[in-house]
Design a protein around this motif. Sequence first.
Motif, short mmCIF file in Angstrom:
data_model
loop_
_atom_site.label_atom_id
_atom_site.label_comp_id
_atom_site.label_asym_id
_atom_site.label_seq_id
_atom_site.Cartn_x
_atom_site.Cartn_y
_atom_site.Cartn_z
N THR A 171 44.21 36.76 82.56
CA THR A 171 45.13 37.41 83.49
C THR A 171 44.83 37.02 84.93
O THR A 171 45.68 37.16 85.81
CB THR A 171 45.02 38.95 83.35
N THR A 172 43.62 36.54 85.19
CA THR A 172 43.23 36.11 86.53
C THR A 172 43.76 34.71 86.85
O THR A 172 43.60 34.22 87.97
CB THR A 172 41.71 36.08 86.65
N GLY A 173 44.35 34.04 85.84
CA GLY A 173 44.85 32.70 86.04
C GLY A 173 43.91 31.62 85.54
O GLY A 173 44.28 30.44 85.46
N GLN A 174 42.70 32.00 85.20
CA GLN A 174 41.73 31.03 84.67
C GLN A 174 42.17 30.58 83.28
O GLN A 174 42.78 31.33 82.52
CB GLN A 174 40.34 31.65 84.60
N GLN A 175 41.83 29.34 82.95
CA GLN A 175 42.20 28.79 81.64
C GLN A 175 41.06 27.94 81.09
O GLN A 175 40.48 27.12 81.80
CB GLN A 175 43.46 27.95 81.75
N VAL A 176 40.75 28.16 79.82
CA VAL A 176 39.71 27.40 79.13
C VAL A 176 40.30 26.79 77.87
O VAL A 176 40.99 27.47 77.10
CB VAL A 176 38.51 28.29 78.76
N GLN A 177 40.03 25.51 77.65
CA GLN A 177 40.49 24.81 76.45
C GLN A 177 39.30 24.10 75.81
O GLN A 177 38.45 23.55 76.52
CB GLN A 177 41.57 23.77 76.79
N GLN A 183 37.17 22.14 78.53
CA GLN A 183 37.74 22.17 79.87
C GLN A 183 37.81 23.60 80.40
O GLN A 183 38.27 24.51 79.69
CB GLN A 183 39.15 21.58 79.88
N ASP A 184 37.33 23.79 81.61
CA ASP A 184 37.49 25.04 82.34
C ASP A 184 38.21 24.66 83.63
O ASP A 184 37.59 24.31 84.63
CB ASP A 184 36.13 25.67 82.64
N LYS A 226 31.50 34.96 74.40
CA LYS A 226 30.72 33.74 74.64
C LYS A 226 31.19 33.00 75.90
O LYS A 226 30.37 32.40 76.60
CB LYS A 226 30.82 32.81 73.43
N LEU A 227 32.49 33.05 76.17
CA LEU A 227 33.00 32.37 77.36
C LEU A 227 32.56 33.09 78.64
O LEU A 227 32.44 32.47 79.70
CB LEU A 227 34.53 32.28 77.31
N GLY A 228 32.35 34.40 78.53
CA GLY A 228 31.80 35.16 79.65
C GLY A 228 32.71 35.31 80.85
O GLY A 228 32.24 35.40 81.99
N LYS A 229 34.01 35.35 80.63
CA LYS A 229 34.97 35.49 81.73
C LYS A 229 35.77 36.78 81.63
O LYS A 229 36.84 36.92 82.22
CB LYS A 229 35.91 34.29 81.77
N GLY A 230 35.27 37.72 80.88
CA GLY A 230 35.97 38.99 80.70
C GLY A 230 36.82 39.01 79.46
O GLY A 230 37.00 37.99 78.78
#
Length: 269
Positions: free
Chosen positions: A179-185, A201-202, A242-246
């Motif tokens: 929701t913060t706009g961050q994206q992980v693939q 990719q982060d 595990k990704l640790g971004k919330g």
Amino acid sequence: MKVFKGMMVAGLAISLCSASLAVVSNQAEAAKVVESNYNKTVTLFNKADILEYTGLSLTSSNVSSVYNELVKASTWEAAGYSSSEASVIARDFGRSYYKSVNLLQKMTYQKDLHLKVILITKGYVKAEFGLQSYYVPETPVTPEKPQEPETPIEPETPETPVAPEQSNLKKLEIQVTYTTGQQVQLQYQVNANGTIKAQYQDKSNKVQLQGSAAEEKIEGIIAGLDLKNGSEKEITSHILNKLGKGSSYKQFQFQGQFNDNTQVKFKLK
């Protein structure tokens, strides 16, 4: 009397020498060295060799148990490697669980496949692994089959903490948009020859990993997760943790493919 005693000592020495030579000969013939030079040594191990060195018969149901034995230096010392070489092979075989177990799994499907161990001896000493089809008429596979019931396969299986179904992983793709706009693939694929293609990719933090770096990163994320039988909630919660971004995400996409042709796919918003 002294002459007789001397003859006995000489005879004993000859017998011990012969026995020692016989042991060396047996070890040399146990696996097939297909290449050896100052740069590297390439050795092929079939299922009979694995049975001899691990005490376990390689089957689809105990691949993880065999893997746990092959990450021990003592197993490779039994195969004829020096202690330093055995430590390197055990270390590198254990560095990528999914790749190593996938190689063993494929050996259970095709009888003519051998585990190829490439020991690089020039520069930085390391070991690489693959599969190779190599027919050896003299290989005593058939005589060793009756020994299988005697190996402690069943008692060891429940003690293994590794989930066997993970060894069937063929391809994995995960994309999380927060929701913060961050994206992980992340993408993880086990090729037919046992090699792994990985990418992480982060985008928001401009982090892009490929090759072994991405492989280790992704394996650390999915370690301990049942990718095949886990629920959507279990998989999502584990990955996010595990990704640790919330835990607040806008979209979560997951797709896993396995060697038995099953597929797990879902998208959450």
